[in-house]
Design a protein around this motif. Structure first.
Motif, PDB file in Angstrom:
ATOM      1  N   LYS A  24     -39.365 -41.346 -41.182  1.00 35.41           N
ATOM      2  CA  LYS A  24     -40.499 -42.111 -41.706  1.00 35.41           C
ATOM      3  C   LYS A  24     -40.027 -43.542 -41.936  1.00 35.41           C
ATOM      4  O   LYS A  24     -39.117 -43.763 -42.729  1.00 35.41           O
ATOM      5  CB  LYS A  24     -40.994 -41.503 -43.017  1.00 35.41           C
ATOM      6  CG  LYS A  24     -41.608 -40.133 -42.847  1.00 35.41           C
ATOM      7  CD  LYS A  24     -42.167 -39.636 -44.163  1.00 35.41           C
ATOM      8  CE  LYS A  24     -42.860 -38.303 -43.982  1.00 35.41           C
ATOM      9  NZ  LYS A  24     -41.948 -37.243 -43.576  1.00 35.41           N
ATOM     10  N   PRO A  25     -40.624 -44.485 -41.235  1.00 39.70           N
ATOM     11  CA  PRO A  25     -40.199 -45.889 -41.416  1.00 39.70           C
ATOM     12  C   PRO A  25     -40.700 -46.435 -42.737  1.00 39.70           C
ATOM     13  O   PRO A  25     -41.739 -47.082 -42.821  1.00 39.70           O
ATOM     14  CB  PRO A  25     -40.835 -46.599 -40.217  1.00 39.70           C
ATOM     15  CG  PRO A  25     -42.008 -45.752 -39.863  1.00 39.70           C
ATOM     16  CD  PRO A  25     -41.631 -44.338 -40.212  1.00 39.70           C
ATOM     17  N   ARG A  26     -39.951 -46.142 -43.812  1.00 40.41           N
ATOM     18  CA  ARG A  26     -40.411 -46.529 -45.150  1.00 40.41           C
ATOM     19  C   ARG A  26     -40.508 -48.042 -45.299  1.00 40.41           C
ATOM     20  O   ARG A  26     -41.391 -48.538 -45.982  1.00 40.41           O
ATOM     21  CB  ARG A  26     -39.458 -45.960 -46.200  1.00 40.41           C
ATOM     22  CG  ARG A  26     -39.541 -44.451 -46.307  1.00 40.41           C
ATOM     23  CD  ARG A  26     -38.747 -43.953 -47.499  1.00 40.41           C
ATOM     24  NE  ARG A  26     -38.690 -42.501 -47.499  1.00 40.41           N
ATOM     25  CZ  ARG A  26     -37.676 -41.803 -47.040  1.00 40.41           C
ATOM     26  NH1 ARG A  26     -36.629 -42.418 -46.539  1.00 40.41           N
ATOM     27  NH2 ARG A  26     -37.691 -40.486 -47.074  1.00 40.41           N
ATOM     28  N   GLY A  27     -39.594 -48.767 -44.679  1.00 42.16           N
ATOM     29  CA  GLY A  27     -39.638 -50.219 -44.781  1.00 42.16           C
ATOM     30  C   GLY A  27     -40.888 -50.794 -44.143  1.00 42.16           C
ATOM     31  O   GLY A  27     -41.534 -51.684 -44.692  1.00 42.16           O
ATOM     32  N   ALA A  28     -41.247 -50.275 -42.968  1.00 46.64           N
ATOM     33  CA  ALA A  28     -42.438 -50.771 -42.284  1.00 46.64           C
ATOM     34  C   ALA A  28     -43.704 -50.397 -43.050  1.00 46.64           C
ATOM     35  O   ALA A  28     -44.635 -51.201 -43.141  1.00 46.64           O
ATOM     36  CB  ALA A  28     -42.490 -50.205 -40.869  1.00 46.64           C
TER      37      ALA A  28
ATOM     38  N   ALA B  42     -43.911 -49.875 -46.327  1.00 48.92           N
ATOM     39  CA  ALA B  42     -43.946 -50.709 -47.535  1.00 48.92           C
ATOM     40  C   ALA B  42     -44.373 -52.135 -47.198  1.00 48.92           C
ATOM     41  O   ALA B  42     -45.143 -52.753 -47.943  1.00 48.92           O
ATOM     42  CB  ALA B  42     -42.568 -50.711 -48.200  1.00 48.92           C
ATOM     43  N   PHE B  43     -43.901 -52.654 -46.065  1.00 49.92           N
ATOM     44  CA  PHE B  43     -44.300 -53.997 -45.657  1.00 49.92           C
ATOM     45  C   PHE B  43     -45.785 -54.049 -45.346  1.00 49.92           C
ATOM     46  O   PHE B  43     -46.468 -54.998 -45.716  1.00 49.92           O
ATOM     47  CB  PHE B  43     -43.487 -54.419 -44.426  1.00 49.92           C
ATOM     48  CG  PHE B  43     -43.905 -55.748 -43.869  1.00 49.92           C
ATOM     49  CD1 PHE B  43     -43.577 -56.913 -44.530  1.00 49.92           C
ATOM     50  CD2 PHE B  43     -44.620 -55.817 -42.687  1.00 49.92           C
ATOM     51  CE1 PHE B  43     -43.955 -58.143 -44.020  1.00 49.92           C
ATOM     52  CE2 PHE B  43     -45.012 -57.045 -42.171  1.00 49.92           C
ATOM     53  CZ  PHE B  43     -44.672 -58.209 -42.843  1.00 49.92           C
TER      54      PHE B  43
END
Length: 42
Positions: free
Chosen positions: A12-16, A18-19
């Motif tokens: 899961k691309p958590r950074g993407a 969140a952004f």
């Protein structure tokens, strides 16, 4: 060799994410700020 199962199945691309959420919040703040500014002028 057969035990190379990585965690790519549950990636899961958590950074993407969140952004994207931060971008939507910023957009809503700007939008409603301009909205209430135009309401106060009218």
């Amino acid at each position: 060799m057969g035990n190379e199962k990585q965690e790519t199945d549950e990636f899961k691309p958590r950074g993407a994410i969140a952004f994207f959420i931060a971008l939507m919040v910023l957009f809503m703040v700007i939008y409603f700020g301009m909205y209430f500014l135009m309401l106060s002028r009218g």
